[in-house]
Motif scaffolding. Sequence first.
Motif, PDB file in Angstrom:
ATOM      1  N   ALA A 133       0.846  -1.190   0.000  1.00 18.38           N
ATOM      2  CA  ALA A 133       0.000   0.000   0.000  1.00 18.38           C
ATOM      3  C   ALA A 133       0.877   1.233   0.000  1.00 18.38           C
ATOM      4  CB  ALA A 133      -0.895   0.012   1.237  1.00 18.38           C
ATOM      5  N   ASP A 134       0.372   2.334  -0.566  1.00 17.57           N
ATOM      6  CA  ASP A 134       1.029   3.626  -0.397  1.00 17.57           C
ATOM      7  C   ASP A 134       0.225   4.437   0.625  1.00 17.57           C
ATOM      8  OD1 ASP A 134      -1.171   4.709  -1.742  1.00 17.57           O
ATOM      9  OD2 ASP A 134      -0.148   4.659  -3.689  1.00 17.57           O
ATOM     10  N   ARG A 135       0.680   5.673   0.896  1.00 17.31           N
ATOM     11  CA  ARG A 135       0.043   6.410   1.984  1.00 17.31           C
ATOM     12  C   ARG A 135      -1.374   6.876   1.626  1.00 17.31           C
ATOM     13  NH1 ARG A 135       0.485  11.988   1.103  1.00 17.31           N
ATOM     14  NH2 ARG A 135       2.193  12.605  -0.276  1.00 17.31           N
ATOM     15  N   TRP A 136      -1.726   6.862   0.341  1.00  9.84           N
ATOM     16  CA  TRP A 136      -3.108   7.145  -0.051  1.00  9.84           C
ATOM     17  C   TRP A 136      -4.043   5.943   0.150  1.00  9.84           C
ATOM     18  CZ3 TRP A 136      -3.671  10.499  -5.123  1.00  9.84           C
ATOM     19  CH2 TRP A 136      -3.105  11.755  -4.884  1.00  9.84           C
ATOM     20  N   GLY A 137      -3.452   4.802   0.442  1.00 13.66           N
ATOM     21  CA  GLY A 137      -4.282   3.601   0.645  1.00 13.66           C
ATOM     22  C   GLY A 137      -4.545   2.801  -0.618  1.00 13.66           C
ATOM     23  N   ASN A 138      -3.840   3.117  -1.702  1.00 17.35           N
ATOM     24  CA  ASN A 138      -3.945   2.266  -2.898  1.00 17.35           C
ATOM     25  C   ASN A 138      -3.365   0.896  -2.577  1.00 17.35           C
ATOM     26  OD1 ASN A 138      -4.960   4.250  -4.824  1.00 17.35           O
ATOM     27  ND2 ASN A 138      -2.953   5.244  -4.586  1.00 17.35           N
ATOM     28  N   LEU A 139      -4.023  -0.149  -3.076  1.00 18.64           N
ATOM     29  CA  LEU A 139      -3.626  -1.506  -2.689  1.00 18.64           C
ATOM     30  C   LEU A 139      -3.359  -2.401  -3.890  1.00 18.64           C
ATOM     31  CD1 LEU A 139      -6.393  -2.314  -0.021  1.00 18.64           C
ATOM     32  CD2 LEU A 139      -4.152  -1.256   0.384  1.00 18.64           C
ATOM     33  N   VAL A 140      -2.354  -3.248  -3.740  1.00 19.90           N
ATOM     34  CA  VAL A 140      -2.222  -4.429  -4.594  1.00 19.90           C
ATOM     35  C   VAL A 140      -2.156  -5.646  -3.688  1.00 19.90           C
ATOM     36  CG1 VAL A 140      -1.094  -3.232  -6.513  1.00 19.90           C
ATOM     37  CG2 VAL A 140       0.292  -4.269  -4.709  1.00 19.90           C
TER      38      VAL A 140
END
Lengths: 222, 221
Positions: B162-169
């Motif tokens: 995840a990145d700090r924006w909350g995008n997920l793989v």
Amino acid sequence: MIRPLSPADVARRVARDIPDGSYVNLGIGLPTLVADVVGPDKEIVYHSENGILGMGPAPAPGQEDPELINAGKQPVTLLPGGSFFHHTDAFVMMRGGHLDVSVLGAFQVSETGDLANWATDEAALPPAVGGAMDLAVGARRVLVVTTHTTRDGRPKLLSRCSYPLTAAAVVDRVYTDLAVLDVGPEGFVVREVAPGVTPDALQAVTGAALRFAPDLAVVHPD
Amino acid sequence: MIDKRVATPAEAVADIADGATVLVGGFGNSGVPVELVHALLEQGARDLTVVTNNAGSGETDIAALIREHRVRRIICSYPRSAGSVWFEQFWRTGDIELELVPQGTLSERMRAAGAGLGGFFTPTGADSLLAEGKEVRVLDGRRQVFERPLPADVALIKADRADRWGNLVYRTAARNFGPTMATAAALTVVQVRQFVELGELDPEAVVTPGIFVDRVVEVAP
């Protein structure tokens, strides 16, 4: 003398009916044997309800990935061309009519194609359904693999299911250790029988009236 | 500045209230947010409604929540599995309520909640005991049962990065219910193997966009 088909022979017979290029879901238990016997001349894409297309066989010992499992929670592999997707998409494939073939086990099948494969009349165990109902209503063709009778000799092919239904009027063809039967408007029509099985003997272990195809044949698994 | 990262699983679940409906990702042992569930166990919330595919096995995660009397009701498709002893024991004594839902309907009810739908008709289960008490209509020549959306207060899910924006793989079949659950809860909490910098995730390959995510916490494998 009656020579019932082995589970592997039944699986080989089912495999013959799965066309090259099909998208297929194999249910837990007997149906999973089908993947082991499909010949290399066919390219079949196996679907798993937890989000896999292009599922491959079990990994070599030591190569298991605990998160890459099939519907039976056993470790599997992904073939080249395979893909992962989330649960809702996995069930869109099932429920939306995108799978060509679903091969399911059964407790009972009725002559109108009703399927009972999720619950018995056993009250001691909590109920569990998983994806059985989604597979039964959604696949274009529903094939059932089962023994012809229960362990204690009671028929599983019946005029009416006594166990709770998974879905009504969904089964297209049934493969047992004794016969291959189509399910249609005229009820069960026997297409093929195992070596040594006579119409009378088959009728005696079936709980519904059987019709026999004019070109009734002996099952050749391969 | 948007930063959805939190330091610990305990912080990530600190405000989950008694009586909450909690979606828990996972299929068997694949994709279960074990550390988040254990943090919820430590946090002490009770009287929970847990929505998940299986009912836990052994002594960890959902099985532990049940064992410690935190779960009043479970909504799932397949509670019975190897090692689901705590669920079975509580079910036999009537100490847990079970709502059994076909797996695709479970997933689609959460999708409906996330998509703002009022429900849907499906042939799945229409001729079964699981349609009892529900509206059944013949649509396009098939009997179909009306199913309601399944919204929740909280979703606990597991992703890979995840990145700090909350995008997920996600990773392999551990994705399972995660993307759908993330859309269906008022508060979505995600444990990941690794934080990455903003811009490091391929935008073409982001599976859950950060709009569906409220908190992410890194849990080393």
